[in-house]
Design a protein around this motif. Structure first.
Motif, mmCIF file in Angstrom:
data_model
loop_
_atom_site.group_PDB
_atom_site.id
_atom_site.type_symbol
_atom_site.label_atom_id
_atom_site.label_comp_id
_atom_site.label_asym_id
_atom_site.label_seq_id
_atom_site.Cartn_x
_atom_site.Cartn_y
_atom_site.Cartn_z
ATOM 1 N N PHE A 175 0.788 -1.239 0.008
ATOM 2 C CA PHE A 175 -0.115 0.782 0.436
ATOM 3 C C PHE A 175 0.860 1.136 -0.018
ATOM 4 N N VAL A 176 1.912 1.587 0.613
ATOM 5 C CA VAL A 176 2.873 2.416 0.622
ATOM 6 C C VAL A 176 3.405 3.190 -0.544
ATOM 7 N N ASP A 177 4.420 1.384 -1.182
ATOM 8 C CA ASP A 177 4.307 1.859 -2.474
ATOM 9 C C ASP A 177 3.436 2.528 -3.218
ATOM 10 N N LEU A 178 2.102 2.036 -3.290
ATOM 11 C CA LEU A 178 1.417 2.359 -3.950
ATOM 12 C C LEU A 178 0.942 3.525 -4.240
ATOM 13 N N SER A 179 0.673 4.010 -3.256
ATOM 14 C CA SER A 179 0.317 5.174 -2.616
ATOM 15 C C SER A 179 2.053 6.124 -3.062
ATOM 16 N N LEU A 180 2.594 5.688 -2.623
ATOM 17 C CA LEU A 180 4.019 6.925 -3.062
ATOM 18 C C LEU A 180 4.418 6.888 -4.822
ATOM 19 N N LEU A 181 4.082 5.615 -5.514
ATOM 20 C CA LEU A 181 4.242 6.211 -6.345
ATOM 21 C C LEU A 181 3.042 6.983 -6.929
ATOM 22 N N THR A 182 1.771 6.870 -6.598
ATOM 23 C CA THR A 182 0.583 7.409 -6.893
ATOM 24 C C THR A 182 0.997 9.306 -7.148
ATOM 25 N N MET A 183 1.207 9.192 -5.363
ATOM 26 C CA MET A 183 1.705 10.487 -5.231
ATOM 27 C C MET A 183 3.005 10.899 -5.974
ATOM 28 N N ALA B 27 11.322 8.772 -0.340
ATOM 29 C CA ALA B 27 10.554 8.184 1.037
ATOM 30 C C ALA B 27 10.624 6.600 0.173
ATOM 31 N N PHE B 28 10.400 6.335 -0.888
ATOM 32 C CA PHE B 28 10.360 5.168 -1.784
ATOM 33 C C PHE B 28 11.212 4.958 -1.743
ATOM 34 N N PHE B 29 12.386 5.667 -1.860
ATOM 35 C CA PHE B 29 14.120 4.895 -2.090
ATOM 36 C C PHE B 29 14.046 4.393 -0.653
ATOM 37 N N VAL B 30 14.155 5.143 0.466
ATOM 38 C CA VAL B 30 13.725 3.548 1.590
ATOM 39 C C VAL B 30 13.094 2.760 1.857
ATOM 40 N N SER B 31 11.653 2.478 1.606
ATOM 41 C CA SER B 31 10.835 1.628 1.289
ATOM 42 C C SER B 31 11.740 0.114 0.090
ATOM 43 N N ALA C 87 16.852 0.860 -0.002
ATOM 44 C CA ALA C 87 18.157 2.174 -0.749
ATOM 45 C C ALA C 87 18.662 3.455 -0.038
ATOM 46 N N VAL C 88 18.894 3.054 0.979
ATOM 47 C CA VAL C 88 18.660 4.824 2.394
ATOM 48 C C VAL C 88 20.419 5.624 1.961
ATOM 49 N N ASP C 89 21.708 4.611 1.319
ATOM 50 C CA ASP C 89 22.141 6.048 0.328
ATOM 51 C C ASP C 89 22.221 6.853 -0.411
ATOM 52 N N VAL C 90 20.798 6.475 -1.160
ATOM 53 C CA VAL C 90 20.451 7.080 -1.994
ATOM 54 C C VAL C 90 19.064 8.039 -2.391
ATOM 55 N N PHE D 139 19.507 9.365 1.439
ATOM 56 C CA PHE D 139 20.231 10.246 1.505
ATOM 57 C C PHE D 139 20.467 11.032 0.572
ATOM 58 N N THR D 140 21.271 10.811 -0.001
ATOM 59 C CA THR D 140 21.260 12.169 -1.135
ATOM 60 C C THR D 140 20.144 12.550 -2.027
ATOM 61 N N GLU D 141 19.148 11.524 -1.919
ATOM 62 C CA GLU D 141 17.945 12.377 -2.231
ATOM 63 C C GLU D 141 17.664 13.532 -1.183
ATOM 64 N N ALA D 142 17.132 13.240 -0.383
ATOM 65 C CA ALA D 142 16.632 14.456 0.244
ATOM 66 C C ALA D 142 17.608 15.416 0.397
ATOM 67 N N ALA D 143 18.497 15.196 1.145
ATOM 68 C CA ALA D 143 19.550 16.282 1.153
ATOM 69 C C ALA D 143 19.809 17.639 -0.047
ATOM 70 N N VAL D 144 20.206 16.154 -1.117
ATOM 71 C CA VAL D 144 20.827 17.739 -2.454
ATOM 72 C C VAL D 144 18.601 18.327 -3.337
ATOM 73 N N GLY D 145 18.480 16.845 -3.242
ATOM 74 C CA GLY D 145 16.490 17.185 -3.741
ATOM 75 C C GLY D 145 15.813 18.316 -2.870
ATOM 76 N N ALA D 146 15.697 17.734 -1.976
ATOM 77 C CA ALA D 146 14.780 18.685 -1.188
ATOM 78 C C ALA D 146 15.221 20.066 -0.842
ATOM 79 N N GLY D 147 16.723 19.139 0.017
ATOM 80 C CA GLY D 147 17.222 20.799 0.277
ATOM 81 C C GLY D 147 18.056 21.560 -0.472
ATOM 82 N N ILE D 148 18.685 21.051 -1.349
ATOM 83 C CA ILE D 148 20.034 22.627 -2.041
ATOM 84 C C ILE D 148 19.940 22.774 -3.065
ATOM 85 N N SER D 149 18.702 21.956 -3.654
ATOM 86 C CA SER D 149 18.350 22.654 -5.044
ATOM 87 C C SER D 149 16.625 23.237 -4.986
#
Lengths: 196, 102
Positions: free
Chosen positions: A13-21, A51-55, A58-61, A63-73
């Motif tokens: 359910f989490v995966d499906l709803s994350l992908l839908t969002m 969040a999808f990568f964590v599920s 792929a925790v390291d990816v 991390f990078t996505e959250a720091a670079v994508g959500a933060g810096i970019s």
């Protein structure tokens, strides 16, 4: 319903709803002409994909996505947006049949290529058979790092990672040298007409 | 375990609601708030997902996300507080009123 089933169905359910969002956010970003909304939505998109990568473990990816994508970019996009207008010019509604055909053919080819991929969790897949197996077997004995991905990145490929860090550091230094520190606060606005 | 499953579903619904606010706007601060609360939901979702799959180690990642989310929101808001007085007359107070969408 047993515990394992409930956990599994909750994860599905989490995966499906994350992908839908993710899909909805991407559509909204395409349709919106309000640039600030697009910047905030791209931050949300990065959080969702992290969040999808964590599920996906792929925790390291993630991390990078959250720091670079959500933060810096997000901040960089805001900085760029404030130097230009707040709205995107409306695109002419003309259709481009050739571009559409190219997109559809490429997409169909990519989907066709996934048919050849090994099944999820297949023990005989190339990713699980050769080097990966060695890493999984050797890491606990050779390196005192519990996480195998960390062991690969920081120890087995230590020089490679050092080189990457050097490249990223040099790139950041060059950007700072070109743009200067603190251009966000009171930095001179760039314009073609006036020459201060 | 099913307690965590129910919590996960509730958090996903809350995420969808925050998403609706981010889509609809209309003001700039609605979107900042939607983005921030969406980040908080992500943090909670990752934490709950860790307990759901029996690996509470995910809690560390959730903590780091909380830090990133906090810093990003502060950065976005500071950006506007710095830029506000230097608004050009060509775009009259579109940030002050929140830049209503359409």
């Amino acid at each position: 319903m047993t515990e394992g089933h409930s956990t599994l169905s909750a994860m599905v359910f989490v995966d499906l709803s994350l992908l839908t969002m993710l899909f909805l956010v991407a559509i909204a970003m395409l349709r919106s002409r309000h640039l600030f909304a697009v910047v905030m939505l791209s931050g949300i998109y990065s959080l969702l994909s992290a969040a999808f990568f964590v599920s996906l473990d792929a925790v390291d990816v993630a991390f990078t996505e959250a720091a670079v994508g959500a933060g810096i970019s997000t901040v960089l996009m805001l900085a760029g947006m404030l130097l230009t207008s707040r709205r995107e010019k409306p695109v002419m509604p003309g259709r481009a049949p050739i571009a559409m055909a190219v997109v559809f053919i490429t997409g169909a080819a990519l989907i066709y290529a996934t048919i050849d991929m090994p099944a999820f969790g297949d023990a005989n897949a190339p990713a699980n058979a050769y080097v990966g197996k060695q890493y999984v077997e050797r890491t606990p004995n050779e390196i005192a790092v519990p996480n195998i991905v960390t062991a690969v990145l920081a120890s087995y490929r230590g020089f490679d990672t050092l080189g990457e860090v050097l490249v990223v550091f040099t790139a950041g230094l060059a950007v700072i040298l070109l743009l200067g520190f603190g251009s966000a606060r009171g930095g001179r606005e760039v314009s073609d007409q006036e020459d201060e | 375990m099913s307690m965590f499953a129910v919590a996960t579903v509730a958090i996903v619904i809350a995420m969808a609601l925050a998403l609706v606010r981010a889509f609809a706007g209309p003001s700039l601060y609605d979107r900042v708030l939607a983005g921030n609360s969406f980040g908080t939901k992500t943090v909670i979702l990752i934490g709950v997902m860790g307990f759901l799959t029996g690996r509470p180690d995910f809690l560390d990642i959730a903590l780091l996300y909380a830090l990133i989310n906090f810093a990003a929101t502060i950065a976005i808001l500071r950006f506007f507080s710095y830029r506000q007085p230097k608004r050009t007359p060509a775009e009259p107070s579109s940030a002050a009123t929140g830049g209503s969408d359409d």
